[in-house]
Design a protein around this motif. Sequence first.
Motif, PDB file in Angstrom:
ATOM      1  N   GLN A 162       4.993   2.870  11.775  1.00 46.17           N
ATOM      2  CA  GLN A 162       5.729   2.937  10.513  1.00 46.17           C
ATOM      3  C   GLN A 162       5.694   1.598   9.789  1.00 46.17           C
ATOM      4  O   GLN A 162       5.529   1.546   8.580  1.00 46.17           O
ATOM      5  CB  GLN A 162       7.189   3.336  10.759  1.00 46.17           C
ATOM      6  N   ALA A 163       5.847   0.523  10.557  1.00 43.89           N
ATOM      7  CA  ALA A 163       5.837  -0.799   9.932  1.00 43.89           C
ATOM      8  C   ALA A 163       4.491  -1.063   9.275  1.00 43.89           C
ATOM      9  O   ALA A 163       4.414  -1.545   8.139  1.00 43.89           O
ATOM     10  CB  ALA A 163       6.144  -1.864  10.975  1.00 43.89           C
ATOM     11  N   ILE A 164       3.414  -0.702   9.986  1.00 40.83           N
ATOM     12  CA  ILE A 164       2.070  -0.924   9.436  1.00 40.83           C
ATOM     13  C   ILE A 164       1.894  -0.099   8.171  1.00 40.83           C
ATOM     14  O   ILE A 164       1.421  -0.600   7.142  1.00 40.83           O
ATOM     15  CB  ILE A 164       1.014  -0.524  10.485  1.00 40.83           C
ATOM     16  N   VAL A 165       2.271   1.176   8.225  1.00 40.86           N
ATOM     17  CA  VAL A 165       2.090   2.039   7.060  1.00 40.86           C
ATOM     18  C   VAL A 165       2.921   1.528   5.891  1.00 40.86           C
ATOM     19  O   VAL A 165       2.461   1.504   4.749  1.00 40.86           O
ATOM     20  CB  VAL A 165       2.466   3.493   7.415  1.00 40.86           C
ATOM     21  N   GLY A 166       4.143   1.073   6.200  1.00 40.18           N
ATOM     22  CA  GLY A 166       4.977   0.527   5.137  1.00 40.18           C
ATOM     23  C   GLY A 166       4.297  -0.647   4.465  1.00 40.18           C
ATOM     24  O   GLY A 166       4.267  -0.745   3.236  1.00 40.18           O
ATOM     25  N   ARG A 167       3.691  -1.515   5.269  1.00 41.30           N
ATOM     26  CA  ARG A 167       2.995  -2.666   4.681  1.00 41.30           C
ATOM     27  C   ARG A 167       1.811  -2.225   3.854  1.00 41.30           C
ATOM     28  O   ARG A 167       1.546  -2.768   2.776  1.00 41.30           O
ATOM     29  CB  ARG A 167       2.525  -3.589   5.783  1.00 41.30           C
ATOM     30  N   LEU A 168       1.068  -1.227   4.365  1.00 40.79           N
ATOM     31  CA  LEU A 168      -0.093  -0.740   3.612  1.00 40.79           C
ATOM     32  C   LEU A 168       0.343  -0.197   2.253  1.00 40.79           C
ATOM     33  O   LEU A 168      -0.281  -0.466   1.226  1.00 40.79           O
ATOM     34  CB  LEU A 168      -0.826   0.355   4.398  1.00 40.79           C
ATOM     35  N   ILE A 169       1.443   0.567   2.249  1.00 38.97           N
ATOM     36  CA  ILE A 169       1.915   1.154   0.994  1.00 38.97           C
ATOM     37  C   ILE A 169       2.335   0.048   0.036  1.00 38.97           C
ATOM     38  O   ILE A 169       1.994   0.060  -1.154  1.00 38.97           O
ATOM     39  CB  ILE A 169       3.086   2.119   1.267  1.00 38.97           C
ATOM     40  N   LEU A 170       3.056  -0.934   0.576  1.00 37.25           N
ATOM     41  CA  LEU A 170       3.503  -2.048  -0.263  1.00 37.25           C
ATOM     42  C   LEU A 170       2.302  -2.781  -0.858  1.00 37.25           C
ATOM     43  O   LEU A 170       2.270  -3.123  -2.046  1.00 37.25           O
ATOM     44  CB  LEU A 170       4.325  -3.006   0.591  1.00 37.25           C
ATOM     45  N   PHE A 171       1.297  -2.984  -0.010  1.00 37.81           N
ATOM     46  CA  PHE A 171       0.097  -3.684  -0.456  1.00 37.81           C
ATOM     47  C   PHE A 171      -0.616  -2.889  -1.560  1.00 37.81           C
ATOM     48  O   PHE A 171      -1.009  -3.453  -2.583  1.00 37.81           O
ATOM     49  CB  PHE A 171      -0.828  -3.890   0.749  1.00 37.81           C
TER      50      PHE A 171
END
Length: 845
Positions: free
Chosen positions: A596-605
């Motif tokens: 989830q943390a990785i996906v959250g960062r990807l979305i933010l990016f």
Amino acid sequence: MPQAQHPIVGLAFILFLIWLIFPDGEYQSGSLALSDLAAERLSRFHDALDVLNTSHWGDFTPAPPPSEHDDATPSYLNLSGFRAEDNLAWEDLGRFRERSLEFSRHAIPPVAGQDLWDIGQGEAVWMNASGTVHGEWIRREGSVPRGYDSYNLTHNATGMDWIGDKSDWARNITGKFGRMMLRIDGNKTVSEYEELVEDSTPVSGGLIRSVKGTTTIEDTDGSGHNWEMRLWGVHWPHQGVILMTTTSEKFEGIFGLPHLTPSEDFFQSSQRLLNQSLARTIARKEENIYVDQTMPWTSDLENPMYTTNPSPHCEYIMYAQVHPPGQQILNIDMDDISRDTMESIIGAIESELQSPQGAPIPKVPKLQMSVVIYSPDCAFFLESKGPPDFSPSEAHHLMGMKSEVHVYQIKTWILVYALVVFAQVNLLKNQIKESCTPSTMGRVSFWTTAIMVMVDGMTFTAAATWVSSAAATFLPTLALLFSAFLSMCIGGSFLAKIWEVQLPEARPRRDRDRASGNSGSTSTSAASSAVLTPTPTGAGPLLPAPVTASRQARPPSPPIIIPSDQDIDAEIADSAAAVPNATTGERTAPAPQSFQAIVGRLILFSLCIIFLAISSTTWYPSLRCLFLNACTLAYLSLWIPQIHRNIIRNCRRALAWPFVLGQSFLRLLPVAYFWVKEDNFLYAQPDRRAFVFFCAWVWFQLLVLAAQDIVGPRFGIPVGWTPEAWDYHPVLREDSLEAGGLPIGLVSDDNSDPDQATTTPTSQDDDDQTKKRSSTRTMDCAICREILEVPVISAGDEDSGVAGVFARRLYMVTPCRHIFHSACLEGWMRFRLQCPICREELPPL
Ligand SMILES: *[C@@H]1O[C@H](CO)[C@@H](O)[C@H](O)[C@H]1NC(C)=O
Ligand SMILES: *[C@@H]1O[C@H](CO)[C@@H](O)[C@H](O)[C@H]1NC(C)=O
Ligand SMILES: *[C@@H]1O[C@H](CO)[C@@H](O)[C@H](O)[C@H]1NC(C)=O
Ligand SMILES: *[C@@H]1O[C@H](CO)[C@@H](O)[C@H](O)[C@H]1NC(C)=O
Ligand SMILES: *[C@@H]1O[C@H](CO)[C@@H](O)[C@H](O)[C@H]1NC(C)=O
Ligand SMILES: *[C@@H]1O[C@H](CO)[C@@H](O)[C@H](O)[C@H]1NC(C)=O
Ligand SMILES: *[C@@H]1O[C@H](CO)[C@@H](O)[C@H](O)[C@H]1NC(C)=O
Ligand SMILES: *[C@@H]1O[C@H](CO)[C@@H](O)[C@H](O)[C@H]1NC(C)=O
Ligand SMILES: [Zn+2]
Ligand SMILES: [Zn+2]
């Protein structure tokens, strides 16, 4: 006594606050509410409308032609910008009119020496000029110099507090040439009028409508800015003439527009239309004065609200001539076709475009215009580049599409893009089917997949944002939305599975060791692990060390004795302190992030990228170009993480070739549309060199992937750079026989048991046989029970180059020294990472 003063000080402080917060009476009356400001501006528009209503042709002659009368005095209008004291460079008005007429007469050329355009009998043009055109402009200097210091704005525009009027004004074009884009929105209603004036040339044609234009002028060569502005004016469809001006606090252009027309006929018709339409707009604005705070006819797209402190812009007057499409329709000379025939053909095309009924029409010609722009306050001209000053092959004024054609193109290409994304989904689906086991999924690079999913997610976001305002393009956008959603979801779930499978790699090493235990170490003999040293590229004399060997080499973790009080944690801490070098390095390693943390960062990016891309429309063109090219290059580097993973894992091929080739091709297609196609619907300037570079870059990555598949993933990489990994295709050498390095089947075959696996047919002569004996051995593959031929290099011989590389691809040797067909063991390992014979764990491919 400080205590006694306390209440007085507090009271004084409160009074001071009240004095600060409540403005005094004078200040209050001085600050205008926005609606008061609007009322004041609208009343000034009323005055300007009066001037427009009461003025006549010839009332505005700032620089009368010297030949007429010697006593002719210049006359001015009482409109801001048109007064004598405003000091604008009106000397060039005559030149502007002449240049406009030159462009018109060139667009609709004289026939048999008679200027048909002047009498309204020239070639027929589009009745509806709505559309978008783009092309190049060149700048010409005005005859009198003007700078910001020629004007005293504080003095002349009442009640205005100008900002930045003492420095370079906005929209001041300083480059010699550049590109421009013009979008015209015509009013649906065309008004007819009787020709009002006898013998006035040129005639205006009896039809008129109001138009609005949005233009973007790129001053790359000069200030480096893109200037975007809105102009308002009128269109005479019969003659194909469009005249528009900017309007602002210091220039009431739209009210003076009739005085800038080429002849009295144009003046009368436009005065009549504007008198009515401007009055109607002012009345509507007055009705909604508390709701609608945007200024009417404002040229500034960024700050359309009423304001007391505007910033000065250069003002523009634009004359555009719509070119006749006849030449493009028929491809022949127009002499033998009458104006009426042409008019009916054009009419048929236009009505079919507007409400398609399937009528047979020729291919819709392009919209073409020539443009003269005159800035009366900054004193320069901009002209569209084209004949007669330039050859037709070099430049052809502004070219573009009618708005219906434009919308049709957008719809088609969005649909094509939706199909492309759909094809990507199909490829992805097949790949997921292929990589369904943990072992195959472990080979796929997380980041290669993440890049694809991220871009699909951005497509989805863009489509979802657009669909709410996509009037005519609703259905294609919906299709794109659907396919992008599919791609994002399927790709996302694949990504989650990959993450799950590859999670153990991210965990600190000690945890992994503890989880897997010491199960493998017992079955490997101490002798073999001592002689086997790592030779990943197959260059060394011996087999590479099994993965279990490295485990043994490490000092065993100290035993943990559980004390009587069951305090395990304290015991572990103690033992950790006792062997610091074994644990401290692993302790400091960060814990792996959750998916989830990785996906959250990807979305933010991705959101950051989207915002940057949106804001890049206002950047300097060169910077924007650099940014977009960099983003595209990063996107098209999507195979790099996979190549890296192949090297680290010593895995030859993770993804099926149809997937790799298909994705590369499909993901290059949208890039190709904008980087190569000249008349793409965004009017983005194509950059073919960059595109060729992108193709070469993708091609290079594919080549590397192919080389990894054929020659080996670590081909040409220094041994020390990569972590150890088991080499399943080692070089087998005879001189390691004694040391017990050869696979089990081969050792026994050579020494004692000749009939278990005959090496070669006995029909050949002795010399040949001995030679063969040293080069090829045969045995049975335990999986398929077929014969397996293994080349073994005799002592002293060198590795035999490329042929040897291909020969080694045919067999695989496990760390437990069993040997199989490559196809057999690969098929087996898709499902189980265990040796089929002895159930030893196998390192993943
Ligand atoms: C325009 O001028 C005419 C006279 O020329 C006058 O009757 C009319 O009221 C004026 N209209 C406006 C809106 O000022
Ligand atoms: C010009 O118009 C303003 C109102 O906008 C008026 O106050 C002024 O007297 C007019 N000047 C002349 C010379 O008519
Ligand atoms: C426009 O730019 C030119 C050249 O830099 C300068 O001389 C001139 O003063 C500028 N004009 C305005 C109105 O800022
Ligand atoms: C502009 O006009 C104001 C008001 O009359 C005057 O005070 C100021 O000196 C003028 N500035 C210039 C540069 O002429
Ligand atoms: C501009 O200045 C002149 C004097 O130089 C003055 O007569 C005129 O009324 C001013 N215009 C405005 C709109 O204030
Ligand atoms: C178009 O022109 C008609 C009549 O001239 C007018 O009623 C209508 O408001 C105009 N529409 C727009 C959008 O300006
Ligand atoms: C001109 O084209 C626009 C855009 O399609 C359309 O809305 C308008 O009705 C057309 N007007 C005429 C007179 O054909
Ligand atoms: C301007 O419009 C008014 C009515 O709004 C009309 O009385 C007047 O004659 C018009 N003037 C011209 C010059 O058309
Ligand atoms: Zn086999
Ligand atoms: Zn085995």
